[in-house]
Design a protein around this motif. Sequence first.
Motif, PDB file in Angstrom:
ATOM      1  N   ALA A 105      -1.598  -2.749  -7.999  1.00 16.82           N
ATOM      2  CA  ALA A 105      -0.680  -3.740  -8.558  1.00 16.82           C
ATOM      3  C   ALA A 105       0.163  -4.312  -7.427  1.00 16.82           C
ATOM      4  CB  ALA A 105       0.219  -3.121  -9.629  1.00 16.82           C
ATOM      5  N   GLU A 106       0.814  -5.423  -7.704  1.00 15.35           N
ATOM      6  CA  GLU A 106       1.711  -6.034  -6.719  1.00 15.35           C
ATOM      7  C   GLU A 106       2.881  -5.090  -6.441  1.00 15.35           C
ATOM      8  OE1 GLU A 106       2.369  -9.582  -4.449  1.00 15.35           O
ATOM      9  OE2 GLU A 106       0.718  -9.130  -5.761  1.00 15.35           O
ATOM     10  N   THR A 107       3.531  -4.635  -7.492  1.00 14.06           N
ATOM     11  CA  THR A 107       4.611  -3.659  -7.379  1.00 14.06           C
ATOM     12  C   THR A 107       4.322  -2.503  -8.327  1.00 14.06           C
ATOM     13  OG1 THR A 107       5.934  -4.815  -9.021  1.00 14.06           O
ATOM     14  CG2 THR A 107       6.369  -5.340  -6.713  1.00 14.06           C
ATOM     15  N   ILE A 108       4.619  -1.297  -7.869  1.00  6.86           N
ATOM     16  CA  ILE A 108       4.314  -0.102  -8.655  1.00  6.86           C
ATOM     17  C   ILE A 108       5.541   0.801  -8.648  1.00  6.86           C
ATOM     18  CG2 ILE A 108       2.809   1.922  -8.854  1.00  6.86           C
ATOM     19  CD1 ILE A 108       0.729   0.258  -7.222  1.00  6.86           C
ATOM     20  N   GLU A 109       5.963   1.226  -9.824  1.00  8.98           N
ATOM     21  CA  GLU A 109       7.051   2.183  -9.978  1.00  8.98           C
ATOM     22  C   GLU A 109       6.483   3.395 -10.698  1.00  8.98           C
ATOM     23  OE1 GLU A 109      10.373   0.445 -11.998  1.00  8.98           O
ATOM     24  OE2 GLU A 109      10.249  -1.402 -10.833  1.00  8.98           O
ATOM     25  N   GLY A 120      -0.547  -1.160  -3.406  1.00 10.05           N
ATOM     26  CA  GLY A 120       0.355  -2.222  -3.829  1.00 10.05           C
ATOM     27  C   GLY A 120       1.227  -2.669  -2.683  1.00 10.05           C
ATOM     28  N   LYS A 121       1.871  -3.819  -2.858  1.00 11.81           N
ATOM     29  CA  LYS A 121       2.782  -4.315  -1.819  1.00 11.81           C
ATOM     30  C   LYS A 121       4.034  -3.459  -1.766  1.00 11.81           C
ATOM     31  CE  LYS A 121       1.459  -9.124  -1.437  1.00 11.81           C
ATOM     32  NZ  LYS A 121       1.896 -10.512  -1.536  1.00 11.81           N
ATOM     33  N   ALA A 122       4.637  -3.200  -2.901  1.00 11.36           N
ATOM     34  CA  ALA A 122       5.857  -2.390  -2.957  1.00 11.36           C
ATOM     35  C   ALA A 122       5.621  -1.226  -3.903  1.00 11.36           C
ATOM     36  CB  ALA A 122       7.035  -3.226  -3.434  1.00 11.36           C
ATOM     37  N   VAL A 123       5.758  -0.010  -3.392  1.00 14.68           N
ATOM     38  CA  VAL A 123       5.532   1.194  -4.189  1.00 14.68           C
ATOM     39  C   VAL A 123       6.812   2.017  -4.154  1.00 14.68           C
ATOM     40  CG1 VAL A 123       4.145   3.282  -4.449  1.00 14.68           C
ATOM     41  CG2 VAL A 123       3.071   1.181  -3.622  1.00 14.68           C
ATOM     42  N   LYS A 124       7.254   2.469  -5.331  1.00 18.06           N
ATOM     43  CA  LYS A 124       8.456   3.304  -5.429  1.00 18.06           C
ATOM     44  C   LYS A 124       8.134   4.527  -6.255  1.00 18.06           C
ATOM     45  CE  LYS A 124      13.350   3.346  -6.481  1.00 18.06           C
ATOM     46  NZ  LYS A 124      13.772   4.106  -5.361  1.00 18.06           N
ATOM     47  N   LEU A 125       8.393   5.719  -5.666  1.00 15.19           N
ATOM     48  CA  LEU A 125       8.231   6.982  -6.370  1.00 15.19           C
ATOM     49  C   LEU A 125       9.620   7.500  -6.710  1.00 15.19           C
ATOM     50  CD1 LEU A 125       5.490   8.724  -4.171  1.00 15.19           C
ATOM     51  CD2 LEU A 125       5.196   7.114  -6.051  1.00 15.19           C
ATOM     52  N   ILE A 135      -1.648   6.464  -0.696  1.00 12.09           N
ATOM     53  CA  ILE A 135      -0.870   5.283  -1.071  1.00 12.09           C
ATOM     54  C   ILE A 135      -1.011   4.249   0.037  1.00 12.09           C
ATOM     55  CG2 ILE A 135       1.411   4.354  -1.562  1.00 12.09           C
ATOM     56  CD1 ILE A 135       2.226   7.076  -2.612  1.00 12.09           C
ATOM     57  N   THR A 136      -1.558   3.085  -0.301  1.00 12.29           N
ATOM     58  CA  THR A 136      -1.639   1.950   0.613  1.00 12.29           C
ATOM     59  C   THR A 136      -0.557   0.970   0.191  1.00 12.29           C
ATOM     60  OG1 THR A 136      -4.017   2.269   0.823  1.00 12.29           O
ATOM     61  CG2 THR A 136      -3.134   0.158   1.552  1.00 12.29           C
ATOM     62  N   HIS A 137       0.321   0.601   1.124  1.00 15.89           N
ATOM     63  CA  HIS A 137       1.511  -0.160   0.759  1.00 15.89           C
ATOM     64  C   HIS A 137       1.980  -1.018   1.923  1.00 15.89           C
ATOM     65  CE1 HIS A 137       3.954   2.362   3.401  1.00 15.89           C
ATOM     66  NE2 HIS A 137       3.100   3.320   3.054  1.00 15.89           N
ATOM     67  N   ARG A 151      -1.979  10.660   1.739  1.00 15.99           N
ATOM     68  CA  ARG A 151      -1.675   9.912   2.965  1.00 15.99           C
ATOM     69  C   ARG A 151      -0.968   8.619   2.614  1.00 15.99           C
ATOM     70  NH1 ARG A 151      -7.053   8.703   5.845  1.00 15.99           N
ATOM     71  NH2 ARG A 151      -7.599   8.198   3.709  1.00 15.99           N
ATOM     72  N   CYS A 152      -0.078   8.212   3.515  1.00 14.84           N
ATOM     73  CA  CYS A 152       0.579   6.911   3.410  1.00 14.84           C
ATOM     74  C   CYS A 152      -0.108   5.977   4.392  1.00 14.84           C
ATOM     75  CB  CYS A 152       2.054   7.004   3.773  1.00 14.84           C
ATOM     76  SG  CYS A 152       3.012   8.016   2.685  1.00 14.84           S
ATOM     77  N   LEU A 153      -0.646   4.895   3.912  1.00 16.02           N
ATOM     78  CA  LEU A 153      -1.335   3.922   4.763  1.00 16.02           C
ATOM     79  C   LEU A 153      -0.590   2.600   4.639  1.00 16.02           C
ATOM     80  CD1 LEU A 153      -4.894   4.855   3.506  1.00 16.02           C
ATOM     81  CD2 LEU A 153      -3.831   5.613   5.624  1.00 16.02           C
ATOM     82  N   GLN A 154       0.159   2.259   5.682  1.00 22.89           N
ATOM     83  CA  GLN A 154       0.937   1.025   5.632  1.00 22.89           C
ATOM     84  C   GLN A 154       0.071  -0.153   6.031  1.00 22.89           C
ATOM     85  OE1 GLN A 154       4.379   0.764   8.170  1.00 22.89           O
ATOM     86  NE2 GLN A 154       5.321  -0.753   6.844  1.00 22.89           N
ATOM     87  N   SER A 155       0.056  -1.164   5.201  1.00 21.58           N
ATOM     88  CA  SER A 155      -0.659  -2.402   5.520  1.00 21.58           C
ATOM     89  C   SER A 155       0.374  -3.455   5.888  1.00 21.58           C
ATOM     90  CB  SER A 155      -1.498  -2.855   4.328  1.00 21.58           C
ATOM     91  OG  SER A 155      -0.674  -3.143   3.220  1.00 21.58           O
ATOM     92  N   ARG A 156      -0.031  -4.359   6.713  1.00 23.16           N
ATOM     93  CA  ARG A 156       0.858  -5.443   7.140  1.00 23.16           C
ATOM     94  C   ARG A 156       0.556  -6.680   6.311  1.00 23.16           C
ATOM     95  NH1 ARG A 156       4.860  -3.394  10.173  1.00 23.16           N
ATOM     96  NH2 ARG A 156       4.051  -1.939  11.694  1.00 23.16           N
TER      97      ARG A 156
END
Length: 193
Positions: A105-109, A120-125, A135-137, A151-156
């Motif tokens: 999703a675009e944003t995930i809570e 997602g672009k913005a992920v909040k746990l 998590i790709t974010h 794993r946290c995978l940051q995308s630009r």
Amino acid sequence: MFNKTSKPVRPQSDASRAPVKANTPPPLDMSTVNMKTSGAPAPAPAPAAPTVSRGAPSLLAAHLRIEGNINGTADLQVDGNVRGNVKVAHLIVGEAGNIEGDVEAETIEVRGRVVGSISGKAVKLYSSAYVEGDITHETLSIDIGAFFQGRCLQSRPAQPAPAPVVQTAPASYTSGDATAMNSYDFNALSDLK
């Protein structure tokens, strides 16, 4: 005093006695008006992209169990159980929510449980979140108390490609041109004989 057969007559106000106006056309949209005098018709404006309203999201209540994928362009709040992949515009996993599958999703809570990858672009746990998966974010926020195994995978954000460098050919030498030092003036060479 009271009569059952006739209804009381109420006096009319001045506003109700005003003459009714004829249907007037809506105001003119100046962005579609062609002010050119060429006589050519104005190009039709491009259709606007559909907008997603940010009203209340669709809700999967706590007593629901879905087995299968969920796809859509709307917002979704999951308080029930989903076994399958979820792909929507904006996703909220409530405290009672449970998703076993990939989430995009675009944003995930996340306040509930997700077992699967999240993209997602913005992920909040939130502090009550339980996440097992990668998590790709672009942005990630994890509150104290949230469980996360993966794993946290940051995308630009997509960057525009750099403009290609244009090579210019050297100019040929003409008399009086001092910039083309690598060129030869054959007329000048004939004087050397």
